[in-house]
Design a protein around this motif. Structure first.
Motif, PDB file in Angstrom:
ATOM      1  N   ASN A 133     -22.512  -1.091   0.266  1.00 36.80           N
ATOM      2  CA  ASN A 133     -22.324  -1.928  -0.916  1.00 36.80           C
ATOM      3  C   ASN A 133     -22.757  -3.363  -0.603  1.00 36.80           C
ATOM      4  N   THR A 181     -15.633   9.306  -0.204  1.00 35.37           N
ATOM      5  CA  THR A 181     -14.402   8.534  -0.033  1.00 35.37           C
ATOM      6  C   THR A 181     -13.340   9.010  -1.011  1.00 35.37           C
ATOM      7  N   LEU A 196     -21.462   8.309  -0.363  1.00 35.89           N
ATOM      8  CA  LEU A 196     -20.300   7.883   0.418  1.00 35.89           C
ATOM      9  C   LEU A 196     -19.111   7.524  -0.466  1.00 35.89           C
ATOM     10  N   ALA A 197     -19.352   6.925  -1.631  1.00 35.95           N
ATOM     11  CA  ALA A 197     -18.248   6.595  -2.544  1.00 35.95           C
ATOM     12  C   ALA A 197     -17.585   7.878  -3.051  1.00 35.95           C
ATOM     13  N   LEU A 214     -25.006   5.077  -0.905  1.00 35.25           N
ATOM     14  CA  LEU A 214     -23.716   4.510  -1.304  1.00 35.25           C
ATOM     15  C   LEU A 214     -22.989   5.427  -2.280  1.00 35.25           C
ATOM     16  N   GLN A 238     -19.110   3.075   3.050  1.00 34.66           N
ATOM     17  CA  GLN A 238     -19.628   2.790   1.705  1.00 34.66           C
ATOM     18  C   GLN A 238     -19.554   1.293   1.405  1.00 34.66           C
TER      19      GLN A 238
END
Length: 164
Positions: free
Chosen positions: A89, A119, A115-116, A112, A85
């Motif tokens: 970014n 995470t 993925l954030a 993104l 991520q």
């Protein structure tokens, strides 16, 4: 151990700074001419916000790394998602400001976002404080995603051969 803390905390700033440095001339010229919604944050707010967000996410990544005993097999997924991520970014400014490719910037930020979230989900069982440190980042990404969508919709890309 303090060197690791500082290193993890500073790392996100490196890509953020490079993205700004490479694209700094395009921001006042091209970006200011784009049609943006009334709720778009002022340009001066972005460096302040990103400084806070990068510091929080960098320190959060250190907490995860530390809790998992460094670069262990248990760290592959949580820190791999974080790294992925972070790369997306860092890729957004060159796509948006450098290439002026609003569609690719939109695809980047949508990936993104996924993925954030991934995470944060992978971090939750490991360290709740680290996960909470990512909440402001996720909030800012939500706003940035909406802003990217609006700018993409409101500013059709120029056909080759047409001037700005």
């Amino acid at each position: 151990m303090w060197a690791y803390t500082v290193g993890f905390t500073v790392l996100p700033h490196v890509g953020g700074f490079l993205g700004w440095f490479i694209n700094r001339k395009a921001i006042p010229v091209w970006y200011e001419k784009l049609k943006k919604p009334a709720w778009c944050p002022p340009r001066k707010m972005f460096p302040v916000a990103w400084t806070v967000l990068y510091t929080g996410m960098g320190y959060a990544s250190y907490l995860i790394w530390n809790d998992l005993g460094g670069c262990s097999s248990k760290a592959i997924v949580p820190l791999g998602l974080y790294g992925a991520q972070l790369v997306l970014n860092w890729a957004w400014p060159p796509l948006f400001f450098g290439a002026r490719n609003l569609k690719m910037a939109l695809i980047d930020i949508l990936c993104l976002d996924v993925l954030a979230i991934g995470t944060m989900c992978s971090w939750y069982r490991i360290n709740k404080i680290a996960t909470l440190l990512m909440v402001p980042y996720l909030g800012w990404l939500a706003m940035a995603t909406c802003l990217t969508i609006r700018i993409w919709k409101d500013n059709p890309e120029q056909k080759p051969g047409k001037s700005e």
